[in-house]
Design a protein around this motif. Sequence first.
Motif, short mmCIF file in Angstrom:
data_model
loop_
_atom_site.label_atom_id
_atom_site.label_comp_id
_atom_site.label_asym_id
_atom_site.label_seq_id
_atom_site.Cartn_x
_atom_site.Cartn_y
_atom_site.Cartn_z
N ILE A 160 38.92 9.88 12.61
CA ILE A 160 38.66 8.81 13.58
C ILE A 160 39.09 7.46 13.00
O ILE A 160 39.70 6.64 13.70
CB ILE A 160 37.17 8.78 13.98
CG1 ILE A 160 36.84 10.00 14.84
CG2 ILE A 160 36.84 7.50 14.74
CD1 ILE A 160 37.52 10.04 16.19
N ALA B 126 33.61 10.31 19.12
CA ALA B 126 34.63 10.95 19.97
C ALA B 126 34.72 10.26 21.32
O ALA B 126 35.82 10.02 21.83
CB ALA B 126 34.29 12.43 20.14
N VAL C 38 34.94 1.63 18.80
CA VAL C 38 34.69 2.69 17.80
C VAL C 38 33.69 2.22 16.75
O VAL C 38 32.74 2.94 16.42
CB VAL C 38 36.01 3.13 17.14
CG1 VAL C 38 35.73 4.07 15.97
CG2 VAL C 38 36.91 3.82 18.16
N PHE D 50 36.34 6.73 20.84
CA PHE D 50 37.77 6.73 20.56
C PHE D 50 38.60 7.32 21.70
O PHE D 50 39.52 6.67 22.21
CB PHE D 50 38.07 7.51 19.27
CG PHE D 50 39.54 7.62 19.00
CD1 PHE D 50 40.26 6.52 18.52
CD2 PHE D 50 40.23 8.80 19.23
CE1 PHE D 50 41.63 6.61 18.30
CE2 PHE D 50 41.60 8.89 19.00
CZ PHE D 50 42.30 7.80 18.52
N SER E 46 36.59 14.82 15.53
CA SER E 46 35.84 13.57 15.36
C SER E 46 35.31 13.39 13.95
O SER E 46 34.36 12.64 13.74
CB SER E 46 34.69 13.51 16.37
OG SER E 46 34.14 12.22 16.43
N THR F 229 42.13 5.50 14.72
CA THR F 229 41.86 4.18 15.27
C THR F 229 42.81 3.14 14.69
O THR F 229 43.35 2.29 15.42
CB THR F 229 40.41 3.76 14.99
OG1 THR F 229 39.52 4.72 15.58
CG2 THR F 229 40.10 2.40 15.58
#
Length: 207
Positions: free
Chosen positions: A53, A122, A81, A125, A48, A57
């Motif tokens: 991330i 975390a 997110v 996502f 994360s 994403t």
Amino acid sequence: MLLMAGVTYGVGQAILLWPTGEASLSRSLAADRTSLWNRITDFGSSLSDTPYIVALTAIAAIVFRLVYKRWLESIFLIVAVWSQSLIFLATTEHVGRHRPPVQHIDPAPPTSSFPSGHVSAAVAFYCGMALVLTTHVRNRALQVLIWALGIIAPLAVGFSRLYRGMHFLTDVLWGVLLGAGCVVMAARAILYSRERRRQRSELVRSA
């Protein structure tokens, strides 16, 4: 988002006013550190890290757009997110909680300990991914596997952050709640809004 930010700030201030005694858990974990678990939790925490991330994403949003031929799933994941990130950034400095009184294995970021941005990101996502994927999968066993992975990843991140002395337990727990709240908010506003409108129109026609 404003409500979640306000509650997050309020809970953070309450924790500062009424000490929870969590430092003992942090000291216990620090006392039992081993080289093997140091390496394992380094990987767990990296699941994360902000650059990962952000990149994951963006990649997932592009893949969803290409596979599903629409923007719905992509926008949902981005909102889930980034909403937790905005709430985290808006509250962490104002709460200003110090990190656990143990050796920090990772470099301490400029943000405060509460809430855990790693954990909230975390949850947003990996659980957001699981929600999207399972809506397009009909096999029950595969749905269970996807959700298991989507839940295990944030749990690994949370334990890793605790073990590495970067957060107290309540930081991690609130990170879980914040991430889950953002997933639910984005799902209701984006993923399921079309279905709710269809149901309302059908009720109007039937009436």
